[in-house]
Write a protein that holds these residues in place. Structure first.
Motif, PDB file in Angstrom:
ATOM      1  N   UNK A 250       0.916  -1.283   0.030  1.00 54.81           N
ATOM      2  CA  UNK A 250      -0.114   0.008  -0.025  1.00 54.81           C
ATOM      3  C   UNK A 250       0.992   1.403  -0.126  1.00 54.81           C
ATOM      4  N   UNK A 251       1.809   1.256   0.785  1.00 55.34           N
ATOM      5  CA  UNK A 251       2.757   2.486   0.827  1.00 55.34           C
ATOM      6  C   UNK A 251       3.844   2.522  -0.406  1.00 55.34           C
ATOM      7  N   UNK A 252       4.079   1.600  -1.386  1.00 56.63           N
ATOM      8  CA  UNK A 252       4.748   1.701  -2.487  1.00 56.63           C
ATOM      9  C   UNK A 252       4.708   2.901  -3.097  1.00 56.63           C
ATOM     10  N   UNK A 253       3.468   3.244  -3.650  1.00 52.31           N
ATOM     11  CA  UNK A 253       3.327   4.511  -4.685  1.00 52.31           C
ATOM     12  C   UNK A 253       3.800   5.758  -3.893  1.00 52.31           C
ATOM     13  N   UNK A 254       3.216   5.796  -2.643  1.00 54.13           N
ATOM     14  CA  UNK A 254       3.747   7.305  -1.733  1.00 54.13           C
ATOM     15  C   UNK A 254       5.448   7.094  -1.562  1.00 54.13           C
ATOM     16  N   UNK A 255       5.832   6.024  -1.198  1.00 51.02           N
ATOM     17  CA  UNK A 255       7.275   5.687  -0.975  1.00 51.02           C
ATOM     18  C   UNK A 255       8.112   6.341  -2.409  1.00 51.02           C
ATOM     19  N   UNK A 269       8.438  -1.219 -11.024  1.00 56.40           N
ATOM     20  CA  UNK A 269       9.555  -1.864 -10.696  1.00 56.40           C
ATOM     21  C   UNK A 269       9.535  -2.285  -9.329  1.00 56.40           C
ATOM     22  N   UNK A 270       9.453  -1.490  -8.238  1.00 52.22           N
ATOM     23  CA  UNK A 270       8.978  -1.919  -6.807  1.00 52.22           C
ATOM     24  C   UNK A 270       8.166  -2.954  -6.573  1.00 52.22           C
ATOM     25  N   UNK A 271       7.160  -2.863  -7.240  1.00 49.67           N
ATOM     26  CA  UNK A 271       6.092  -4.094  -6.885  1.00 49.67           C
ATOM     27  C   UNK A 271       6.374  -5.031  -7.606  1.00 49.67           C
TER      28      UNK A 271
END
Length: 628
Positions: A250-255, A269-271
């Motif tokens: 859930x936090x990856x977009x904001x990160x 890429x992170x996902x």
């Protein structure tokens, strides 16, 4: 052979249509969900985006909490293949509504679609895991779960990529919206077609009366699950994993936007790193388990989740962004490798952690309530994921923590939860010690283990070479073994913990402890009446010279009281190891051998009436041969 090549299941009609159905369903959910989240994250102010993103996560999993109890009852009451077809038909309708909501551009209407997708998934969840034990053999169950987890996260990955890439074009003449709409409708239709090929799965409890009260039904099934502690705490462990996963994803977009200074492509890429990690970890777990539910991998997974999570928090916290960057530019940045590596490791260790827990929950749940147990697991998953969403809002919006600090907090919480679960179910730690022993000091080969009955009372009798004989046998045989063992060995520190956890029966001579001797025989008789598999070393002590010692008559006394089959077994290659008495007492020198080849060999079962101590000794000597 089923467990040696888990991909063989993909060629079976018992598994492949179901695999395709769940794969396409997970893909569709994530195309829509990720497209919506990326659109929100990059088109609204940071504070408002954080709120809506966490609200979206909460709305998607809220139906699991509200409807899973009913879904579990429906799954136990209905042929699962028919139920899956009905669920997939509903998905087609939701997809059409989703296309309309996307075209309208109304975020709250899109959130309603997310809620409906959650309802559909809540009804699919219990049947998804309850159908596997009906269609797969026990030796295929871990591989089946590994493939399902791999497929689920690969579909999440593909859905995430497709949804994220198309979301980046939603402002360009609505082209992205058109493609997203076409994809979710077409995939829903394909999922229905795949579901029609799933073989029938007879309802185990067709006469149950459905209780539509989610609170009372969830309470009742939780109480039923608590009667088997390993199942109950497996539910707790699985639910905790989904809290972790929800918190990270859930936090990856904001990160990406607010900490790493990245663009939409970096989100993808992170996902990818996380989801590929879970897929790889699940397949590795299936491979390392060798066709059995290997609980020893769960503590390894838990430790890895904590260490990799803490390292990810450190890496992201120390990262210095150089402005808005693409995935390619980020790859070239200092510190990017540590972030990508640790995110992937979280996924890999997550696969190690989750696959054995799902398999154990399925294997140890009574068939007539299995879907309801899984439904309660989904309720707990939903509750824990709601908690993850609330934690995100509280720590990030109310307490002002940074996302790296939030990652560190949940990594440390994972260690505390792992200690709690493993304390309540010591079997996890016991299996870890057995797994480490059989994968470090010894390379264990098996021969003839199909002679051991899959269920029902029986006794395995084996030669006694070292202090770890019981551990190696327990690691080789699929069924839990209750060992009858010499009391001084039972009381050895560390080993005592393992033997007590596995409900071993300590015994010593009648002359030394008449009362303990009588109690041991009572426990043996009761265990066999309960259908347990018992293990005995008829020599009564470790060999001093590597040769078989005369077998005691105790086995004949056991069989006189409770006649059951006896399976003769032999251990080869342990004489001369650190745990044997060769060249002095065991443990007297440093280990001299690692990766020693050890064989566990089983012979034909012997009827109780024909089993005499001398004949049994000769049989086991023949199985052992010259390899001591």
């Amino acid at each position: 052979m089923a467990h040696q090549n888990q991909f063989q299941l993909l060629g079976s009609r018992r598994f492949f249509p179901f695999f395709c159905t769940q794969f396409l369903g997970a893909f569709n959910d994530n195309v829509f969900k990720n497209a919506l989240i990326v659109m929100i994250a990059f088109r609204l102010a940071a504070d408002q985006a954080n709120f809506l993103i966490n609200l979206a996560a909460g709305l998607f999993i809220l139906p699991f909490f509200l409807f899973s109890a009913t879904a579990g009852q429906v799954a136990d009451k209905t042929d699962k293949s028919v139920l899956i077809q009905r669920i997939k038909l509903a998905e087609i309708g939701i997809a059409i509504f989703g296309a309309t909501a996307l075209y309208s551009g109304n975020n709250y209407l899109c959130l309603t679609v997310l809620f409906l997708l959650g309802v559909q998934s809540a009804f699919f969840g219990p049947v998804k895991y309850a159908i596997l034990p009906q269609h797969l053999r026990k030796t295929e169950l871990v591989s089946g779960n590994a493939l399902v987890e791999m497929g689920t996260f690969v579909s999440i990955l593909l859905g995430t990529i497709v949804g994220g890439l198309l979301a980046a074009h939603t402002g360009e003449g609505e082209l992205g919206v058109v493609f997203i709409s076409a994809i979710i409708i077409a995939v829903a239709a394909l999922g229905y077609l795949a579901a029609r090929a799933i073989p029938a799965a007879t309802a185990p409890a067709p006469d149950i009366d459905i209780n539509y009260n989610p609170v009372s039904q969830t309470r009742d099934i939780l109480q039923e699950a608590a009667k088997t502690p390993s199942v109950f705490y497996a539910i707790i462990g699985i639910s905790w994993f989904w809290l972790l996963g929800a918190a990270y994803l859930t936090q990856i977009p904001s990160l990406t936007r607010n900490v790493l200074g990245g663009s939409e492509s970096l989100v993808t890429l992170l996902l990818c790193c996380f989801t590929v990690g879970v897929a790889v970890g699940s397949l590795l777990c299936g491979r390392l388990s060798r066709g059995r539910v290997e609980l020893g991998l769960v503590p390894i997974g838990a430790a890895g989740l904590t260490v990799a999570g803490a390292l990810l928090a450190t890496a992201t916290g120390s990262f210095i962004p150089s402005g808005t960057t693409t995935a390619i530019a980020f790859w070239a940045s200092e510190g990017s490798f540590a972030i990508l590596t640790n995110l992937t490791l979280i996924g890999i260790f997550g696969g190690f952690y989750i696959v054995p827990l799902y398999s154990m929950m399925q294997e140890r749940s009574a068939p007539q309530i299995r879907a309801r147990i899984i439904a309660v697991n989904n309720v707990m998953n939903a509750l824990f994921m709601v908690v993850a969403a609330v934690m995100g809002i509280v720590f990030l919006n109310k307490l002002g923590a940074s996302i790296p600090q939030f990652f560190l907090i949940i990594a440390l919480m994972n260690a505390a939860v792992a200690v709690f679960v493993f304390t309540k179910v010591p079997e996890f730690t016991m299996r870890l010690l057995i797994w480490l022993l059989s994968h470090t000091m010894y390379r264990v080969k098996h021969e003839g283990l199909e002679q051991i009955p899959a269920e029902g009372p029986a006794i395995i009798a084996c030669n006694h070479v070292s202090y770890v004989d019981a551990l190696l046998l327990a690691g080789a045989v699929r069924r839990p073994i209750r060992f009858i063992m010499y009391k001084p060995i039972y009381e050895i520190p560390v080993l005592h913990f393992i033997f007590k956890t596995s409900r071993a029966i300590p015994i010593c001579s009648k002359e030394k402890d008449p009362q303990g001797y009588a109690q041991a025989f009572e426990a043996i008789e009761q265990g066999l009446k309960d259908g347990d598999l018992l293990g005995i070393f008829p020599e009564g002590q470790l060999t001093k010279d590597g040769e078989l010692q005369p077998f005691k008559a105790g086995i004949e006394k056991i069989l006189q009281r409770t006649p059951v089959p006896v399976i003769p077994m032999a251990l080869r290659g342990l004489w001369g190891s650190f745990f044997s008495h060769k060249d002095g007492n065991a443990f007297s020198t440093l280990p001299r051998r690692f990766w020693s080849k050890v064989s566990v060999v089983a012979g034909d079962p012997v009827a109780a009436a024909e089993c005499k101590a001398e004949q049994l000794q000769a049989t086991i000597l023949g199985l052992r041969g010259e390899s001591r």
